[in-house]
Scaffold this active site. Structure first.
Site, short mmCIF file in Angstrom:
data_model
loop_
_atom_site.label_atom_id
_atom_site.label_comp_id
_atom_site.label_asym_id
_atom_site.label_seq_id
_atom_site.Cartn_x
_atom_site.Cartn_y
_atom_site.Cartn_z
N ASN A 282 0.85 -1.20 0.00
CA ASN A 282 0.00 0.00 0.00
C ASN A 282 0.89 1.25 0.00
O ASN A 282 2.12 1.14 0.09
CB ASN A 282 -0.93 -0.07 1.22
CG ASN A 282 -0.17 0.17 2.51
OD1 ASN A 282 0.99 -0.20 2.62
ND2 ASN A 282 -0.81 0.78 3.46
N CYS A 284 1.97 3.65 2.00
CA CYS A 284 3.05 3.98 2.96
C CYS A 284 3.93 2.79 3.28
O CYS A 284 4.82 2.88 4.14
CB CYS A 284 2.43 4.60 4.20
SG CYS A 284 1.44 6.05 3.80
N GLU A 286 3.46 -0.23 4.65
CA GLU A 286 3.34 -1.13 5.79
C GLU A 286 2.51 -2.37 5.50
O GLU A 286 2.44 -3.27 6.33
CB GLU A 286 2.74 -0.38 7.00
CG GLU A 286 1.27 0.00 6.89
CD GLU A 286 1.03 1.30 6.13
OE1 GLU A 286 1.97 1.78 5.46
OE2 GLU A 286 -0.10 1.82 6.20
P1 ADP Z 1 -4.98 7.20 9.01
O1 ADP Z 1 -4.24 7.77 10.16
O2 ADP Z 1 -5.72 8.26 8.25
O3 ADP Z 1 -5.88 6.07 9.35
P2 ADP Z 1 -2.36 6.26 8.07
O4 ADP Z 1 -1.55 7.51 8.09
O5 ADP Z 1 -2.15 5.29 9.17
O6 ADP Z 1 -3.92 6.63 7.95
O7 ADP Z 1 -2.10 5.53 6.69
C1 ADP Z 1 -2.46 4.17 6.53
C2 ADP Z 1 -2.72 3.89 5.10
O8 ADP Z 1 -3.90 4.59 4.72
C3 ADP Z 1 -1.68 4.36 4.12
O9 ADP Z 1 -0.61 3.50 3.95
C4 ADP Z 1 -2.51 4.42 2.87
O10 ADP Z 1 -2.73 3.12 2.34
C5 ADP Z 1 -3.81 4.98 3.38
N1 ADP Z 1 -3.82 6.46 3.30
C6 ADP Z 1 -3.28 7.35 4.17
N2 ADP Z 1 -3.46 8.62 3.75
C7 ADP Z 1 -4.12 8.54 2.59
C8 ADP Z 1 -4.62 9.49 1.65
N3 ADP Z 1 -4.44 10.79 1.81
N4 ADP Z 1 -5.26 9.01 0.56
C9 ADP Z 1 -5.45 7.70 0.38
N5 ADP Z 1 -5.00 6.77 1.22
C10 ADP Z 1 -4.35 7.16 2.31
#
Ligand code: ADP
Length: 581
Positions: A282, A284, A286
């Protein structure tokens, strides 16, 4: 008294939120009417989510109301939060999916490419992020038989995905985030490596080179390796591995991209090799996934898992893990998947990704500097505990609800009686949910002790670390002037009026040497079934050679990937954290 009356009327207590948390919730999470006004409170949002997710229990004949109460309690106490799309979409009746992570395959045909583009749009609408491996696309300059033309190659198609993402912007909730992977043996690899070297290009993508063991060996020996045309399977060229590796380092130095995914290490841990090979992660990094697979994540806030005497409350963590695994497994059942292909493979493997946030806060509360062996030991201990208990919880669910359909033939089939989920643990960045919970993100060190935070729509929020503020007041060195000074520098390491021991505990991402970042990533990775989101911060004056050492170290320590950020090297970042200089 009011509390009693509220309880009688069935009105939930509102959670204790920071100003920033409320701001973020109002803007993007709380339901709105047609005029854009919020029509729910944070407690009502958590109730909406808890109730929608608990409804899955009905199918298994278990106590829905009890599940709803424990889900509600864990969220409203900010002890556990699911990934953003679950908060956005659960119980809204919009039919939008609730997972943060997807991987879509990209087939080598115009029809295939544009089908994937459409599927990406559908996912981005829900707030999910998508990873792609572009390695199946024929290289630029290759033939296109139907038109007698010349193929334009993976990087040119990435631009289309990037532009489409710009336009979609997830319905205004968040701009999209994507991951593009290209195998190091693809003929267009050099073009890919430099594809983000100019500012403001492919800004919605993180890019990562899929480095094979074969390639890494060739780098160490300074040998040549083969480039293979994916259309024909034929070797078309040789490149010197060290030269390609150096190019990667130069570009990562310049712009933060490309990162690396160690694709063979990832596949050594692929729980369901018979269901396919993993090619991408995905956005980021992880969450490695099979083509069309999706995964929903959730994170436990470690800063809320401390006893009055300042110890970790392992009993409480165990309960939180079991509750969260239950929650995330339920999401799989109630999730309205955007595509049939995603529905099928997701339900066959039932992957979930439970992790942590607030790790840096925990260290501070326990008086442990992030860059110390004590911190590494604690990190590893926490990860091991999470893995063990999350697996226990998944095995218990398997007894009540059945094993995941791909269990036989999975790597678990001879190690476990039966699991409900092919994977259970992931360390997410928690970029936004950590703001909601008011804690430090994921396993990252503090970003700064005081800083300006950018949020969507151009707003900026001033933030002082609350633990620091309290200590500064208790020990009598607090002043507004000092706080402003800190916000300006980000770091407190050179501010003499702050006591030495306080400075040692409040180390920030850029104070910590890059090696410690990698060591911490590796400590968590050792006991995490999926992967670990971690940015390795480097000082502005570091060199491509420094980055080379870090990437090699990550490989040797069996990380599944690595990303660096050299201070000041990136214009705009995908995730909305940023230091205001
Ligand atoms: P959150 O804190 O919003 O739940 P995270 O920062 O933990 O999200 O990111 C987890 C995953 O969510 C990322 O690896 C990506 O797959 C998805 N993600 C995060 N930000 C975005 C975004 N702006 N648009 C689409 N997907 C996102």
């Amino acid at each position: 008294e009011i509390r009693g009356i509220k309880k009688e009327l069935g009105i939930d207590e509102e959670p204790k939120l920071t100003v920033n948390s409320l701001e973020v919730l109002r803007k993007r999470y709380l339901l709105k009417n047609d005029k854009g006004e919020n029509i729910e409170t944070p407690a009502q949002m958590f109730r909406r989510v808890a109730s929608a997710i608990a409804s899955a229990d009905r199918k298994y004949g278990s106590d829905v109301k009890r599940a709803e109460e424990s889900f509600f309690r864990s969220m409203s106490k900010l002890e556990f939060l699911p990934n953003s799309p679950t908060l956005f979409n659960a119980g809204t009746g919009t039919n939008f999916a609730m997972s943060a992570c997807y991987v879509l395959p990209v087939e080598d045909s115009l029809e295939g490419i544009f089908t994937t583009l459409k599927n990406m749009a559908l996912i981005e609408q829900t707030g999910g992020g998508v990873g792609f491996d572009f390695s199946r696309l024929r290289p630029s300059g290759d033939i296109v038989r139907s038109t007698k033309g010349v193929a334009s190659g993976p990087v040119s198609f990435m631009r289309i995905f990037d532009t489409a993402t710009d336009v979609i912007k997830s319905g205004g909730k968040r701009r999209g985030a994507m991951m593009a992977v290209l195998r190091v043996d693809h003929p267009d690899i050099l073009e890919f490596i430099t594809s983000k070297s100019k500012q403001n290009i492919l800004t919605n993508f993180n890019i990562s080179v899929a480095a094979t063991d074969k390639f890494m060996n060739a780098v160490e020996k300074g040998e040549d390796y083969d480039l293979i045309n994916p259309r024909t399977g034929k070797i078309v060229k040789k490149l010197n591995a060290s030269e390609v590796w150096d190019k990667m380092m130069e570009n990562a130095w310049q712009s933060g991209d490309p990162g690396v995914v160690f694709i063979d290490e990832i596949n050594r841990h692929n729980p369901t090799p018979r269901a396919g090979k993993i090619e991408a992660t995905n956005p980021c990094g992880e969450q490695p996934l099979l083509p069309y697979e999706s995964c929903n994540l959730g994170s436990i806030n470690l800063s809320r898992m401390i006893t009055r005497t300042g110890e970790l409350n392992w009993e409480k963590i165990r309960d939180a893990i079991h509750n969260s695994v239950h929650f995330l497994d339920n999401v799989i059942d109630v999730n309205p998947y955007p595509l049939e292909e995603i529905d099928i493979i997701t339900r066959l493997n039932r992957k979930i990704g439970l992790g942590v946030m607030g790790f840096a806060d925990l260290l501070i509360r326990m008086n442990i500097p992030y860059d110390s062996n004590d911190a590494l030991d604690l990190g590893e201990k926490i990860a091991a505990f999470f893995e063990k208990e999350a697996v226990n919880a998944s095995e218990e669910l398997a007894m009540q609800r059945g094993i995941f359909p791909n269990f036989s033939g999975s790597i678990w089939s001879d190690k476990s009686e039966g699991r409900r989920n092919a994977t259970v643990t992931t360390i997410a960045p928690t970029g936004t949910i950590s703001i909601i919970a008011g804690c430090s993100s994921g396993i990252e060190p503090l970003f700064a002790v005081a800083f300006m935070r950018h949020v969507l729509g151009g707003a900026r929020l001033f933030e002082i670390n609350p633990l620091f503020e309290r200590i500064a007041k208790d020990r009598g060195f607090y002043s507004v002037v000092l706080m402003e000074k800190i916000a300006k520098y980000g770091t407190i390491q050179n501010i003499k009026e702050i006591p030495e021991d306080v400075r040692r505990i409040f180390v920030t991402a850029h104070d910590i040497s890059p090696q410690w970042h990698v060591k911490m990533q590796a400590a968590f990775q050792k006991h995490t079934e999926n992967a670990v989101s971690k940015t390795v911060n480097l000082p502005q004056n570091s060199t491509p050679e420094d980055i080379e050492k870090i990437y090699m170290m990550a490989y040797k320590l069996k990380c599944k990937g690595v990303t660096v950020y050299r201070y000041g090297s990136k214009g705009e970042q995908v995730l909305n954290l940023g230091l205001d200089k």
